[in-house]
Write an enzyme that holds these catalytic residues in place. Structure first.
Site, PDB file in Angstrom:
ATOM      1  N   CYS A   1       6.838  45.022   9.515  1.00 31.82           N
ATOM      2  CA  CYS A   1       7.198  46.436   9.417  1.00 31.82           C
ATOM      3  C   CYS A   1       5.877  47.188   9.437  1.00 31.82           C
ATOM      4  O   CYS A   1       5.006  46.933   8.620  1.00 31.82           O
ATOM      5  CB  CYS A   1       7.933  46.719   8.114  1.00 31.82           C
ATOM      6  SG  CYS A   1       7.980  48.478   7.725  1.00 31.82           S
TER       7      CYS A   1
ATOM      8  N   TYR B   1      -6.825   2.092   5.519  1.00 34.17           N
ATOM      9  CA  TYR B   1      -5.781   1.086   5.321  1.00 34.17           C
ATOM     10  C   TYR B   1      -5.917  -0.134   6.238  1.00 34.17           C
ATOM     11  O   TYR B   1      -5.093  -1.039   6.196  1.00 34.17           O
ATOM     12  CB  TYR B   1      -4.378   1.692   5.451  1.00 34.17           C
ATOM     13  CG  TYR B   1      -4.122   2.398   6.768  1.00 34.17           C
ATOM     14  CD1 TYR B   1      -3.919   1.673   7.935  1.00 34.17           C
ATOM     15  CD2 TYR B   1      -4.075   3.779   6.836  1.00 34.17           C
ATOM     16  CE1 TYR B   1      -3.686   2.304   9.134  1.00 34.17           C
ATOM     17  CE2 TYR B   1      -3.842   4.427   8.033  1.00 34.17           C
ATOM     18  CZ  TYR B   1      -3.648   3.684   9.187  1.00 34.17           C
ATOM     19  OH  TYR B   1      -3.428   4.304  10.368  1.00 34.17           O
TER      20      TYR B   1
ATOM     21  N   GLU C   1       0.856  -1.197   0.000  1.00 34.10           N
ATOM     22  CA  GLU C   1       0.000   0.000   0.000  1.00 34.10           C
ATOM     23  C   GLU C   1       0.880   1.230   0.000  1.00 34.10           C
ATOM     24  O   GLU C   1       2.044   1.167   0.372  1.00 34.10           O
ATOM     25  CB  GLU C   1      -0.855   0.028   1.283  1.00 34.10           C
ATOM     26  CG  GLU C   1      -1.804  -1.128   1.396  1.00 34.10           C
ATOM     27  CD  GLU C   1      -2.323  -1.313   2.823  1.00 34.10           C
ATOM     28  OE1 GLU C   1      -2.375  -0.331   3.588  1.00 34.10           O
ATOM     29  OE2 GLU C   1      -2.654  -2.450   3.162  1.00 34.10           O
TER      30      GLU C   1
ATOM     31  N   LYS D   1      10.474   4.048   3.213  1.00 34.54           N
ATOM     32  CA  LYS D   1      10.309   5.485   2.968  1.00 34.54           C
ATOM     33  C   LYS D   1      11.207   5.945   1.836  1.00 34.54           C
ATOM     34  O   LYS D   1      12.375   5.565   1.784  1.00 34.54           O
ATOM     35  CB  LYS D   1      10.640   6.256   4.238  1.00 34.54           C
ATOM     36  CG  LYS D   1       9.598   6.047   5.326  1.00 34.54           C
ATOM     37  CD  LYS D   1       9.534   7.246   6.235  1.00 34.54           C
ATOM     38  CE  LYS D   1       8.359   7.119   7.172  1.00 34.54           C
ATOM     39  NZ  LYS D   1       8.292   8.230   8.122  1.00 34.54           N
TER      40      LYS D   1
ATOM     41  N   CYS E   1      13.495  47.239   9.372  1.00 33.28           N
ATOM     42  CA  CYS E   1      13.013  46.901   8.036  1.00 33.28           C
ATOM     43  C   CYS E   1      14.114  47.137   7.003  1.00 33.28           C
ATOM     44  O   CYS E   1      14.717  48.204   6.976  1.00 33.28           O
ATOM     45  CB  CYS E   1      11.784  47.742   7.707  1.00 33.28           C
ATOM     46  SG  CYS E   1      11.197  47.471   6.037  1.00 33.28           S
TER      47      CYS E   1
ATOM     48  N   CYS F   1      12.799  50.246   4.739  1.00 32.83           N
ATOM     49  CA  CYS F   1      12.533  51.608   5.206  1.00 32.83           C
ATOM     50  C   CYS F   1      13.168  51.872   6.564  1.00 32.83           C
ATOM     51  O   CYS F   1      13.020  52.953   7.122  1.00 32.83           O
ATOM     52  CB  CYS F   1      11.036  51.862   5.274  1.00 32.83           C
ATOM     53  SG  CYS F   1      10.250  50.981   6.638  1.00 32.83           S
TER      54      CYS F   1
ATOM     55  N   ASP G   1       0.308  10.388   3.576  1.00 33.70           N
ATOM     56  CA  ASP G   1       0.895  11.273   4.575  1.00 33.70           C
ATOM     57  C   ASP G   1      -0.137  12.273   5.088  1.00 33.70           C
ATOM     58  O   ASP G   1      -0.407  13.291   4.475  1.00 33.70           O
ATOM     59  CB  ASP G   1       2.084  12.022   3.945  1.00 33.70           C
ATOM     60  CG  ASP G   1       3.025  12.542   5.000  1.00 33.70           C
ATOM     61  OD1 ASP G   1       2.861  12.164   6.182  1.00 33.70           O
ATOM     62  OD2 ASP G   1       3.918  13.322   4.652  1.00 33.70           O
TER      63      ASP G   1
ATOM     64  N   LYS H   1       1.973   4.791   1.587  1.00 28.85           N
ATOM     65  CA  LYS H   1       1.931   5.350   2.944  1.00 28.85           C
ATOM     66  C   LYS H   1       1.441   6.788   2.817  1.00 28.85           C
ATOM     67  O   LYS H   1       2.201   7.706   2.515  1.00 28.85           O
ATOM     68  CB  LYS H   1       3.323   5.290   3.587  1.00 28.85           C
ATOM     69  CG  LYS H   1       3.303   5.638   5.058  1.00 28.85           C
ATOM     70  CD  LYS H   1       4.599   5.206   5.739  1.00 28.85           C
ATOM     71  CE  LYS H   1       4.511   5.347   7.241  1.00 28.85           C
ATOM     72  NZ  LYS H   1       4.452   6.729   7.689  1.00 28.85           N
TER      73      LYS H   1
ATOM     74  N   CYS I   1       6.726  52.436   3.285  1.00 31.70           N
ATOM     75  CA  CYS I   1       7.649  51.338   3.007  1.00 31.70           C
ATOM     76  C   CYS I   1       7.371  50.837   1.583  1.00 31.70           C
ATOM     77  O   CYS I   1       6.267  50.388   1.277  1.00 31.70           O
ATOM     78  CB  CYS I   1       7.407  50.255   4.053  1.00 31.70           C
ATOM     79  SG  CYS I   1       8.518  48.882   3.939  1.00 31.70           S
TER      80      CYS I   1
END
Ligand code: AMP
Ligand code: ZN
Length: 665
Positions: free
Chosen positions: A422, A223, A112, A310, A404, A407, A116, A114, A428
């Site tokens: 910011c 499953y 099967e 995996k 920032c 600015c 996630d 897997k 800005c």
């Protein structure tokens, strides 16, 4: 301070933070694997430097997995992990162990994918879903029955033949296209996008409000199906039966009679997994015969009759050259690593997003570090780890900036937020440009003839510095610019002129107020049909409005408190933009003397809108049908009682289109 102590303290703080996010705020900010890496790093360091021990360290707490909010429910049969392998040799060894223990030479496996996502255990009694429990710590989990009932793939009642009691196990996942769509909408609404489909699925499952869960397009892949009656002797058949009971079992499952076939399956999905509309992190191989499974039994952690193979995600190693920071439309600041260019999954990668400060701390990054990058399910490559053998200098440790980059104003990171902002929004550059780009975008004002690049060009040539300036553009100024021909200028001016006809809700959304997305803008307008109502609304007025709530209310108050925004709105009003719900809706006497009963839901308008259209054109609304009723305006799912009554009294029944036609006359 000693650098190890510093790191230990840093790790404890981070892990505590992620625990809070997960268990209290229901947010999975990082993957389980990343979390485990942090925890393992902490455990290792604590072992090596016991002088920094602390009883309150998150490493001392027993791994839970159960939130306080849900009732805890015990699993009848424990939910185990799976033994993970990454190499064919480990699978070969496992096959030998299994056969030896069973004393046989040939065996049938089920292969099967897997999936996630988040595991779920569903209990059916007499064919009725009675409980849905998360895996939790394997022995007990959260009772999330109400939430799982909202997932369409999970039958509430079984079809066909089924045992008296059955436990069905599966993985709740969020399909990739839905994930992207969800994030697109979140971003439009000024909300932080979710990190990945898996965390979104498990976070969704643990939402407190099942109505919210219902809005997440989750799926459930099954499953396992376990029952005491043991009528099935094969795992594969139990899944086939479950399919007949109404469960969703992906077609990818197969039986394999040899290791060769198992490896065939592994290779098949290594090559094809990117075509799936969901993420997998490997495949699972299981002994098919359930009696054999019983004989093999479990270790304390996982069944001996199954193994997960995996796939290593495609990885590349490269070096962090430097860091830059990007400022978004809402002022959020995202750190981005500039990398030595490297090839990964067919594309050359030059940079990777680091998301926020926590991510930098988590990886303990330094300029010059050799890092591993992965592409995974996300489109933007991600730094997943640091090669400890090649570390940059301690002195090059990355510290998040205070000001920032655009600015220079001081950045703010408030409690409960992972992003720095910011707040100098009106001065800005990227914020100003971002706001104008948002205003012209398809979802907002949909202005033809002007694109994101043009906005930058206009801003850099000092022709616009806010959205109102768009309406002041002059042909004579535009013609002086590079790449601006007469025709494109006319298009642009036309587009801008036309945008004045856009309804109020588009204008309100276009203003780009934080957390005021399209849907929210619609909701606001229903309650506050013109902008002056909205500007004058108190926090309580706003907070009490359906679907608005504290966060949005605060954001609106903050926006309208700023005189710059009020001036902007006044200018836009002057240019003729709609700030009134009924501004451009027909206003006439056409319906004078007519009374309407409204029933059902409509395609082009909400019921509220229909009501105000009737009233604005002189008509009256009444709630029950009588001989005085002129029309019944019937939408979808009009109540049957009303239909009968209308027939009896001979009242005209019209639909939405006919109604709108009436108004055109
Ligand atoms: P792990 O979390 O790595 O220990 O792996 C165990 C988890 O894999 C289970 O709890 C399931 O949620 C998940 N899983 C996904 N697909 C399957 C599958 N086909 N069979 C068994 N478990 C699966
Ligand atoms: Zn700034």
């Amino acid at each position: 301070m000693n650098i190890y102590k510093e790191r230990i303290l840093e790790l404890r703080k981070l892990i505590d933070h992620y625990n809070d996010e997960y268990y209290i705020n229901d947010k999975s900010v990082i993957s389980d694997r990343e979390f485990d890496n942090l925890l393992n790093e902490l455990i290792k360091l604590e072992k090596k430097y016991p002088e920094f021990d602390d009883l309150n360290s998150p490493s001392k707490r027993v791994g839970g997995g159960i939130t306080k909010k849900f009732n805890v429910a015990k699993h009848t049969y424990p939910m185990y992990s799976l033994n993970n392998t990454y190499t064919k040799n480990e699978v070969i060894d496992w096959d030998i162990r299994v056969k030896k223990k069973l004393g046989i030479d040939e065996i049938e496996y089920t292969c099967e994918l897997k999936y996630d996502g988040a595991s779920i255990n569903l209990i059916y009694e007499d064919g009725i879903l009675v409980k849905g429990i998360t895996r939790g710590n394997g022995v007990e989990g959260d009772d999330v029955t109400l939430n799982v009932k909202t997932i369409k793939d999970i039958p509430l009642k079984l079809s066909g033949k089924f045992p008296k009691r059955i436990e069905v196990r599966g993985e709740i996942i969020l399909p990739l296209n839905e994930f992207k769509n969800l994030n697109r909408i979140r971003q439009l609404n000024g909300e932080k996008p979710f990190m990945n489909p898996r965390n979104t699925a498990s976070g969704s499952l643990k939402l407190q409000d099942s109505n919210e869960v219902a809005k997440r397009p989750l799926k459930a892949f099954i499953y396992a199906a376990i029952n005491d009656e043991s009528v099935d002797i094969s795992h594969y058949n139990s899944l086939v039966n479950a399919r007949a009971n109404g469960f969703l079992i992906p077609d990818s499952i197969v039986r394999a009679n040899s290791l060769d076939e198992v490896f065939g399956f592994i290779n098949l999905w290594r090559n094809n997994k990117s075509n799936l509309n969901y993420e997998i992190d490997g495949v699972v191989i299981k002994v098919n015969n359930i009696n054999y499974q019983k004989t093999l039994g479990h270790t304390s952690k996982f069944p001996r009759w199954a193994i997960a193979f995996k796939y290593d995600s495609e990885r590349a190693t490269t070096e962090i050259k430097s860091l830059r920071y990007q400022v978004g439309r809402t002022g959020s600041v995202t750190p981005v690593a500039n990398l030595s260019p490297v090839l990964l999954s067919g594309t050359i990668i030059k940079s990777a997003s680091l998301h926020n400060e926590d991510q930098i701390l988590k990886l303990n990054l330094r300029i010059g570090d050799k890092v591993f990058i992965e592409k995974g399910g996300e489109i933007i490559p991600k730094i997943v780890g640091v090669d400890q053998k090649y570390r940059g200098k301690e002195s090059d440790k990355i510290r998040f900036i205070d000001n920032c980059p655009e600015c220079n104003s001081k950045l703010i990171r408030s409690k409960n937020q992972s992003n720095h902002y910011c707040e100098n929004e009106n001065e800005c550059r990227p914020q100003i440009i971002g706001k104008i780009q948002h205003f012209i975008s398809k979802e907002a004002m949909d202005i033809d003839g002007i694109g994101n690049e043009t906005v930058i060009q206009l801003y850099d040539n000092k022709l616009i510095k806010n959205i109102a300036d768009l309406y002041k553009l002059k042909f004579t100024d535009l013609i002086k610019l590079d790449r601006m021909a007469e025709k494109s200028i006319n298009n642009l001016m036309d587009g801008i002129e036309k945008s004045k006809n856009n309804p109020y809700e588009k204008v309100l959304f276009g203003l780009g107020i934080r957390f005021v997305g399209k849907t929210v803008a619609k909701k606001i307008i229903e309650k506050f049909p013109n902008i002056d109502n909205l500007i004058n609304a108190s926090y309580d007025d706003l907070n009490e409005t359906n679907n608005i709530g504290d966060k949005i209310a605060k954001s609106l108050i903050k926006f309208f408190r700023d005189q710059i925004n009020i001036n902007l709105i006044n200018e836009l009003k002057y240019f003729g933009l709609n700030f009134n719900k009924s501004d451009k809706t027909l206003s006439s006497n056409i319906l004078t003397g007519k009374s309407f009963v409204i029933s059902g839901t409509f395609e082009f308008h909400t019921r509220e809108e229909i009501k105000s259209i009737v009233e604005l054109n002189g008509g009256k609304i009444s709630s029950s049908i009588s001989s005085k009723t002129s029309y019944i305006l019937a939408g979808k799912s009009m109540g049957p009682k009303k239909k009968i009554k209308a027939n009896k009294l001979g009242v005209n029944v019209i639909d939405e289109k006919e109604f709108l036609k009436m108004l055109e006359l």
